[in-house]
Design a protein around this motif. Sequence first.
Motif, mmCIF file in Angstrom:
data_model
loop_
_atom_site.group_PDB
_atom_site.id
_atom_site.type_symbol
_atom_site.label_atom_id
_atom_site.label_comp_id
_atom_site.label_asym_id
_atom_site.label_seq_id
_atom_site.Cartn_x
_atom_site.Cartn_y
_atom_site.Cartn_z
ATOM 1 N N UNK A 169 0.703 -1.207 -0.188
ATOM 2 C CA UNK A 169 -0.006 0.003 -0.030
ATOM 3 C C UNK A 169 0.786 1.264 -0.121
ATOM 4 N N UNK A 170 2.100 1.234 0.169
ATOM 5 C CA UNK A 170 3.130 2.212 0.029
ATOM 6 C C UNK A 170 2.910 2.964 -1.400
ATOM 7 N N UNK A 171 2.771 4.138 -1.556
ATOM 8 C CA UNK A 171 2.176 4.743 -2.876
ATOM 9 C C UNK A 171 3.801 4.787 -3.687
ATOM 10 N N UNK A 172 3.803 4.210 -4.921
ATOM 11 C CA UNK A 172 5.149 4.304 -5.667
ATOM 12 C C UNK A 172 6.050 3.238 -5.650
ATOM 13 N N UNK A 173 5.570 1.886 -4.830
ATOM 14 C CA UNK A 173 6.398 0.921 -4.759
ATOM 15 C C UNK A 173 5.726 -0.269 -5.213
ATOM 16 N N UNK A 174 6.288 -0.980 -6.093
ATOM 17 C CA UNK A 174 5.529 -1.849 -6.717
ATOM 18 C C UNK A 174 6.646 -3.157 -7.052
ATOM 19 N N UNK A 175 6.060 -4.341 -6.517
ATOM 20 C CA UNK A 175 6.774 -5.518 -6.709
ATOM 21 C C UNK A 175 6.180 -6.185 -8.123
ATOM 22 N N UNK A 176 7.011 -6.794 -8.826
ATOM 23 C CA UNK A 176 6.763 -7.101 -10.170
ATOM 24 C C UNK A 176 7.309 -8.759 -10.450
ATOM 25 N N UNK A 177 6.453 -9.463 -11.247
ATOM 26 C CA UNK A 177 6.898 -10.994 -11.538
ATOM 27 C C UNK A 177 6.654 -11.165 -13.035
ATOM 28 N N UNK A 178 7.445 -12.065 -13.548
ATOM 29 C CA UNK A 178 7.069 -12.455 -15.110
ATOM 30 C C UNK A 178 7.987 -13.736 -15.107
ATOM 31 N N UNK A 179 8.291 -14.170 -16.173
ATOM 32 C CA UNK A 179 8.811 -15.398 -16.549
ATOM 33 C C UNK A 179 10.426 -15.187 -16.263
ATOM 34 N N UNK A 180 11.226 -16.000 -16.136
ATOM 35 C CA UNK A 180 12.572 -15.934 -15.889
ATOM 36 C C UNK A 180 13.270 -15.184 -17.130
ATOM 37 N N UNK A 181 12.906 -15.486 -18.353
ATOM 38 C CA UNK A 181 13.306 -15.048 -19.636
ATOM 39 C C UNK A 181 13.350 -13.707 -19.600
ATOM 40 N N UNK A 182 12.051 -13.237 -19.257
ATOM 41 C CA UNK A 182 11.576 -11.939 -19.349
ATOM 42 C C UNK A 182 12.623 -11.136 -18.154
ATOM 43 N N UNK A 183 12.599 -11.784 -17.081
ATOM 44 C CA UNK A 183 13.434 -10.971 -15.890
ATOM 45 C C UNK A 183 14.979 -10.910 -16.577
ATOM 46 N N UNK A 184 15.455 -11.850 -17.316
ATOM 47 C CA UNK A 184 16.745 -11.772 -17.609
ATOM 48 C C UNK A 184 16.859 -10.792 -18.603
ATOM 49 N N UNK A 185 15.912 -10.599 -19.680
ATOM 50 C CA UNK A 185 16.081 -9.493 -20.698
ATOM 51 C C UNK A 185 16.188 -8.202 -19.846
ATOM 52 N N UNK A 186 15.347 -7.993 -18.863
ATOM 53 C CA UNK A 186 15.227 -6.476 -18.085
ATOM 54 C C UNK A 186 16.380 -6.285 -17.354
ATOM 55 N N UNK A 187 16.906 -7.562 -16.499
ATOM 56 C CA UNK A 187 18.283 -7.468 -15.795
ATOM 57 C C UNK A 187 19.325 -7.112 -16.788
ATOM 58 N N UNK A 188 19.631 -7.641 -17.938
ATOM 59 C CA UNK A 188 20.588 -7.455 -18.847
ATOM 60 C C UNK A 188 20.510 -6.068 -19.252
ATOM 61 N N UNK A 189 19.343 -5.535 -19.627
ATOM 62 C CA UNK A 189 18.918 -4.091 -20.210
ATOM 63 C C UNK A 189 19.507 -3.304 -19.177
ATOM 64 N N UNK A 190 19.412 -3.449 -17.611
ATOM 65 C CA UNK A 190 19.841 -2.579 -16.845
ATOM 66 C C UNK A 190 21.584 -2.783 -16.348
ATOM 67 N N UNK A 191 21.904 -3.786 -17.438
ATOM 68 C CA UNK A 191 23.444 -3.926 -17.054
ATOM 69 C C UNK A 191 23.865 -4.883 -16.119
#
Length: 285
Positions: A169-191
Amino acid sequence: MSLSNDAGNHANNSNGDPEITASRAMDRRRAIASLLLPGAALLGGCASAVTAKPSAIAVDRVDPRFEDRPGACIMQPDGTRAFRNHILRDQDGNVVRYQDDLIEGQIFAATFMYVNCKGICADMTSKMAQAYDILTPVMAKPVRFYSFSLAEDSPAQMKEYMEARGLYGRPGWTFLTASESVMKDIRWGFGFMDVNEEIDNNRVGHTGMVRFGNHKLDRWSSCPALSNPVVTARSVISLYPPGQRPHIAALERVEPHPARAIPGYQPVGPSSQAPSQASSQASPL
């Protein structure tokens, strides 16, 4: 801030837990790589010197604009980056789009964790919560915190995790989930990657870094999530353009006490010797 000292302190506090020790040991190497902005590691897909093997990326649709490798992104005409528009779910089960809802035009701090982590995740979350408290005046207005699950946690699991820590319920803080391959793409995109596939896929040794981003300005930075929360909060505020940075009372630097007078000290005054005398005594060399 010394990354080596930071990593060493983490290891000293591991109490012999192999998962914590492995995680913190690899953090040091990844921290150094992720801070080489905008070199080989950061936001790897746009201008990366790292060559990764093609990998199937689970996305809602194939976008021919992106190269077939994790972390790929493209530069848009306005100078901002576009990433694959993955579909994720938040702690309430709502569907969100990665590029459209989480990146485009946002100022944010992002970390990677998972609910059943036995390593640094709980400490990272605690430190981020303290940084959140400092940044309360700007949270969701416009600053956002993202916690990306590396273990395909369900929305219900993430919600329970947040509730147990007073985060739900804290404004602006979001936890997010997806497949491992999607998270890998996001993680690699962040370096946050390792070209050694075995190391990169080792969830136990996942990154303990925070990625800060201001998408509109294409401004990016990073620091260890276990840093002093004041450092994390200042890193967020530094994403704002100079002259537009909000006033956060907790971040005001305290002026040091004025120097104390030294009893009996007499400052040396200007020389009483006349200029002509000084020049006549000067060395002929």
